[in-house]
Scaffold this motif. Structure first.
Motif, PDB file in Angstrom:
ATOM      1  N   TRP A  28       0.839  -1.197   0.000  1.00 26.07           N
ATOM      2  CA  TRP A  28       0.000   0.000   0.000  1.00 26.07           C
ATOM      3  C   TRP A  28       0.874   1.246   0.000  1.00 26.07           C
ATOM      4  O   TRP A  28       1.857   1.322   0.735  1.00 26.07           O
ATOM      5  CB  TRP A  28      -0.912   0.020   1.218  1.00 26.07           C
ATOM      6  N   GLY A  29       0.513   2.215  -0.840  1.00 23.14           N
ATOM      7  CA  GLY A  29       1.275   3.452  -0.916  1.00 23.14           C
ATOM      8  C   GLY A  29       0.358   4.638  -1.162  1.00 23.14           C
ATOM      9  O   GLY A  29      -0.759   4.493  -1.692  1.00 23.14           O
ATOM     10  N   GLU A  30       0.840   5.809  -0.799  1.00 21.64           N
ATOM     11  CA  GLU A  30       0.034   7.028  -0.940  1.00 21.64           C
ATOM     12  C   GLU A  30      -0.117   7.406  -2.404  1.00 21.64           C
ATOM     13  O   GLU A  30       0.847   7.497  -3.148  1.00 21.64           O
ATOM     14  CB  GLU A  30       0.687   8.178  -0.182  1.00 21.64           C
ATOM     15  N   LEU A  31      -1.344   7.631  -2.806  1.00 21.45           N
ATOM     16  CA  LEU A  31      -1.665   8.116  -4.140  1.00 21.45           C
ATOM     17  C   LEU A  31      -1.960   9.614  -4.105  1.00 21.45           C
ATOM     18  O   LEU A  31      -1.590  10.357  -5.013  1.00 21.45           O
ATOM     19  CB  LEU A  31      -2.861   7.338  -4.682  1.00 21.45           C
ATOM     20  N   THR A  52      -9.146  34.593   9.180  1.00 21.96           N
ATOM     21  CA  THR A  52      -8.179  33.963   8.287  1.00 21.96           C
ATOM     22  C   THR A  52      -8.737  32.600   7.909  1.00 21.96           C
ATOM     23  O   THR A  52      -8.989  31.768   8.789  1.00 21.96           O
ATOM     24  CB  THR A  52      -6.819  33.789   8.972  1.00 21.96           C
ATOM     25  N   PRO A  53      -8.969  32.354   6.614  1.00 20.70           N
ATOM     26  CA  PRO A  53      -9.585  31.087   6.222  1.00 20.70           C
ATOM     27  C   PRO A  53      -8.735  29.874   6.609  1.00 20.70           C
ATOM     28  O   PRO A  53      -7.500  29.933   6.634  1.00 20.70           O
ATOM     29  CB  PRO A  53      -9.684  31.209   4.697  1.00 20.70           C
ATOM     30  N   TYR A  54      -9.413  28.776   6.912  1.00 24.95           N
ATOM     31  CA  TYR A  54      -8.773  27.481   7.022  1.00 24.95           C
ATOM     32  C   TYR A  54      -8.617  26.912   5.605  1.00 24.95           C
ATOM     33  O   TYR A  54      -9.282  27.366   4.666  1.00 24.95           O
ATOM     34  CB  TYR A  54      -9.608  26.530   7.881  1.00 24.95           C
ATOM     35  N   VAL A  55      -7.750  25.916   5.472  1.00 26.32           N
ATOM     36  CA  VAL A  55      -7.449  25.369   4.156  1.00 26.32           C
ATOM     37  C   VAL A  55      -7.547  23.845   4.167  1.00 26.32           C
ATOM     38  O   VAL A  55      -6.985  23.182   5.042  1.00 26.32           O
ATOM     39  CB  VAL A  55      -6.025  25.779   3.705  1.00 26.32           C
ATOM     40  N   ILE A  56      -8.273  23.304   3.172  1.00 27.33           N
ATOM     41  CA  ILE A  56      -8.280  21.869   2.891  1.00 27.33           C
ATOM     42  C   ILE A  56      -7.467  21.678   1.619  1.00 27.33           C
ATOM     43  O   ILE A  56      -7.740  22.323   0.602  1.00 27.33           O
ATOM     44  CB  ILE A  56      -9.701  21.317   2.687  1.00 27.33           C
ATOM     45  N   GLU A  57      -6.482  20.792   1.656  1.00 28.59           N
ATOM     46  CA  GLU A  57      -5.561  20.629   0.531  1.00 28.59           C
ATOM     47  C   GLU A  57      -5.567  19.203  -0.008  1.00 28.59           C
ATOM     48  O   GLU A  57      -4.971  18.307   0.576  1.00 28.59           O
ATOM     49  CB  GLU A  57      -4.141  20.983   0.968  1.00 28.59           C
ATOM     50  N   PRO A  58      -6.229  18.957  -1.151  1.00 23.10           N
ATOM     51  CA  PRO A  58      -6.014  17.700  -1.871  1.00 23.10           C
ATOM     52  C   PRO A  58      -4.775  17.856  -2.756  1.00 23.10           C
ATOM     53  O   PRO A  58      -4.693  18.792  -3.564  1.00 23.10           O
ATOM     54  CB  PRO A  58      -7.280  17.546  -2.719  1.00 23.10           C
ATOM     55  N   ALA A  59      -3.802  16.961  -2.617  1.00 26.81           N
ATOM     56  CA  ALA A  59      -2.553  17.078  -3.371  1.00 26.81           C
ATOM     57  C   ALA A  59      -2.067  15.705  -3.802  1.00 26.81           C
ATOM     58  O   ALA A  59      -1.956  14.790  -2.982  1.00 26.81           O
ATOM     59  CB  ALA A  59      -1.483  17.772  -2.531  1.00 26.81           C
ATOM     60  N   GLY A  60      -1.774  15.571  -5.090  1.00 26.67           N
ATOM     61  CA  GLY A  60      -1.263  14.305  -5.611  1.00 26.67           C
ATOM     62  C   GLY A  60      -0.202  14.543  -6.663  1.00 26.67           C
ATOM     63  O   GLY A  60      -0.036  15.669  -7.153  1.00 26.67           O
ATOM     64  N   GLY A  61       0.507  13.493  -7.026  1.00 27.29           N
ATOM     65  CA  GLY A  61       1.548  13.585  -8.040  1.00 27.29           C
ATOM     66  C   GLY A  61       1.054  13.047  -9.374  1.00 27.29           C
ATOM     67  O   GLY A  61       0.548  11.918  -9.435  1.00 27.29           O
ATOM     68  N   ILE A  62       1.168  13.839 -10.422  1.00 27.40           N
ATOM     69  CA  ILE A  62       0.720  13.408 -11.751  1.00 27.40           C
ATOM     70  C   ILE A  62       1.476  12.168 -12.205  1.00 27.40           C
ATOM     71  O   ILE A  62       0.894  11.215 -12.744  1.00 27.40           O
ATOM     72  CB  ILE A  62       0.906  14.551 -12.770  1.00 27.40           C
ATOM     73  N   ASN A  63       2.779  12.142 -11.979  1.00 27.16           N
ATOM     74  CA  ASN A  63       3.581  10.986 -12.394  1.00 27.16           C
ATOM     75  C   ASN A  63       3.143   9.724 -11.674  1.00 27.16           C
ATOM     76  O   ASN A  63       3.062   8.645 -12.254  1.00 27.16           O
ATOM     77  CB  ASN A  63       5.061  11.247 -12.121  1.00 27.16           C
ATOM     78  N   ARG A  64       2.851   9.854 -10.374  1.00 27.41           N
ATOM     79  CA  ARG A  64       2.417   8.698  -9.598  1.00 27.41           C
ATOM     80  C   ARG A  64       1.038   8.232 -10.029  1.00 27.41           C
ATOM     81  O   ARG A  64       0.759   7.023 -10.070  1.00 27.41           O
ATOM     82  CB  ARG A  64       2.432   9.045  -8.104  1.00 27.41           C
ATOM     83  N   ILE A  65       0.164   9.173 -10.350  1.00 25.39           N
ATOM     84  CA  ILE A  65      -1.170   8.804 -10.831  1.00 25.39           C
ATOM     85  C   ILE A  65      -1.055   8.035 -12.146  1.00 25.39           C
ATOM     86  O   ILE A  65      -1.720   7.009 -12.351  1.00 25.39           O
ATOM     87  CB  ILE A  65      -2.048  10.052 -11.011  1.00 25.39           C
TER      88      ILE A  65
END
Length: 486
Positions: free
Chosen positions: A302-305, A339-352
């Motif tokens: 299992w690895g992070e996507l 000051t707004p809070y932040v939700i960050e979805p972040a992924g790597g195109i190469n890994r995808i």
């Protein structure tokens, strides 16, 4: 799902080199470790992944806008964000082999070995000690000894002390290195978004909740990259910072976890190999209220996507204090300043892209033969349609050439092939994931019909050539992940 070969990663690496997806960078000079170039098919796959991400995250929404920030930002950016002082890995060298490793990764590998042998209690105990030792070099070094970890190359336990190594690449601004003009290649795209929060807010007339999305190159001087393009020193990130009123943080966190998981399913990735994993409290950054990874079950585990993180108001407040720029939002309706809070979805195109290749790969037994096929979503496939004249003579090649140009003008990616038996040509396109092939034969010249062959089912249908573009688009829209043979 069909059973993948045990050496699927080796098969993927071989296919990528042979068919022009991925090459070793600077190969003619011996290469650069874990640095890759993307060939004709690879660059098309990356572009389609980026298009799919941008369509879902920006074009289909009213509350997200785009940005393209500079790779080199003011050096103070990375001091303020904490990257200069804290963006580092714990490294350890083996004196015999001269190899360098991440100390925490060596311990994690020992944990994995315990679990593989069914020694779950030992694994849990070692993992707990590792979690307690993170950030303490001396404690990590002691744990290396306690776990009796040896160098994978030399087999010795002749280790140096653990040291912290900053992952950012340094460069200089200007023609002369004076020592006071140091800059950094960005290790993430997020900070460029935070620096432009006020600019985007004022120019786009958005208001929280809203997001700023970006796709761009990032650089991390990883010491132990590996598993092909899964972890590299240069990679392309797709990140979105979603700015929300603090009271709505939990709602949007749950929303984006669900939305991002669904996107991967919609790309055709096997839902049975996807999961959401919430980070434990000791994994979270000090400013974070939560983080969840979309994980995929790779051949190596299992690895992070992709990660979906709650960054609270940490970044905006830090940059506001350091720069003297007011990054507080004023709500004209409620008269509230926050000051707004932040939700960050972040992924790597190469890994995808790698994940899509792994998940789509199948070796299928067909009457004593093996068919290698990539069941890529048709919207991701580097080539959409293969165009084949049955034979070169009798005007078939000329009509096939005309038809291929028609398909190209319609915006479909094509590949023309007139060499070899038709079955062999089909197999070549199956191997690179081409969802459709069109054969031009005698009936095309006499009746105006063509044969449309489907990659996943290998079924063929006869269509009037004038209806071909509409038929292909209709079948792309209707595509679903095929059931694989057990």
């Amino acid at each position: 799902m069909a059973k993948q070969p045990s050496g699927v990663m080796d098969a993927i690496v071989s296919l990528c080199k042979r068919r022009g997806f991925v090459f070793q960078a600077s190969e003619i000079y011996g290469g650069v470790g874990n640095t890759y170039d993307y060939g004709p098919l690879g660059v098309e796959l990356l572009r389609r992944v980026k298009d799919a991400w941008w369509t879902r995250m920006v074009q289909e929404r009213r509350d997200v806008v785009g940005l393209d920030s500079a790779i080199i930002q003011h050096p103070q950016t990375w001091v303020t964000s904490g990257h200069v002082g804290g963006f580092s890995d714990p490294l350890i060298d083996n004196k015999t082999s001269k190899q360098r490793y991440r100390a925490d990764h060596l311990i994690e590998e020992k944990v994995a070995k315990y679990r593989k042998k069914g020694r779950d209690k030992d694994a849990d105990a070692l993992q707990a000690k590792l979690n307690a030792s993170l950030g303490d070099n001396a404690a990590l070094r002691a744990l290396i000894d306690e776990a009796k970890i040896k160098c994978p190359v030399s087999g010795t336990d002749d280790w140096t002390d653990v040291r912290q190594f900053n992952l950012m690449f340094k460069t200089t601004i200007g023609p002369v290195d004076t020592g006071d003009n140091i800059a950094y290649l960005r290790p993430e795209t997020a900070q460029g978004i935070f620096l432009n929060f006020k600019n985007v807010l004022e120019s786009s007339r958005q208001k929280p909740p809203f997001g700023i999305a970006q796709i761009g190159k990032s650089f991390r001087n990883e010491i132990t990259p590996g598993n092909f393009v899964f972890r590299t020193r240069e990679f392309e990130q797709a990140e979105m910072e979603f700015f929300v009123p603090p009271a709505e943080n939990d709602h949007w966190f749950e929303y984006w976890k669900s939305a991002r998981l669904q996107w991967y399913i919609d790309l055709g990735i096997d839902p049975g190999k996807l999961r959401l994993r919430d980070h434990d409290a000791d994994e979270l950054a000090h400013y974070s209220t939560g983080c969840t990874d979309v994980e995929y079950e790779y051949p190596f585990g299992w690895g992070e996507l992709e990660g979906i993180a709650c960054r609270t108001d940490f970044d905006l407040k830090r940059h506001s204090e350091a720069s003297g720029t007011d990054l507080v939002y004023f709500d004209p309706q409620t008269k509230e300043r926050y000051t707004p809070y932040v939700i960050e979805p972040a992924g790597g195109i190469n890994r995808i892209a790698l994940t899509c290749l792994i998940d789509a790969y199948e070796e299928e037994q067909l009457e004593g033969d093996v068919r290698t096929v990539l069941h890529l979503h048709p919207r991701l496939a580097p080539i959409t349609v293969g165009v084949f004249p049955l034979v070169k003579k009798g005007g078939m090649a000329e009509r096939a050439d005309e038809l291929e140009q028609e398909l190209r003008r319609a915006g479909l990616a094509t590949f023309y092939d007139e060499k070899g038996a038709i079955g062999r040509r089909y197999r070549r396109q199956d191997e690179v994931g081409t969802p459709f092939c069109v054969t031009i034969d005698g009936d095309t010249l006499e009746k105006g019909t063509v044969t449309l062959r489907h990659r996943d089912s290998m079924e063929q249908e006869t269509l009037p050539s004038g209806e071909l573009v509409a038929a292909i688009r209709e079948r792309i829209d209707a595509w679903t992940r095929p059931e694989r043979k057990a």
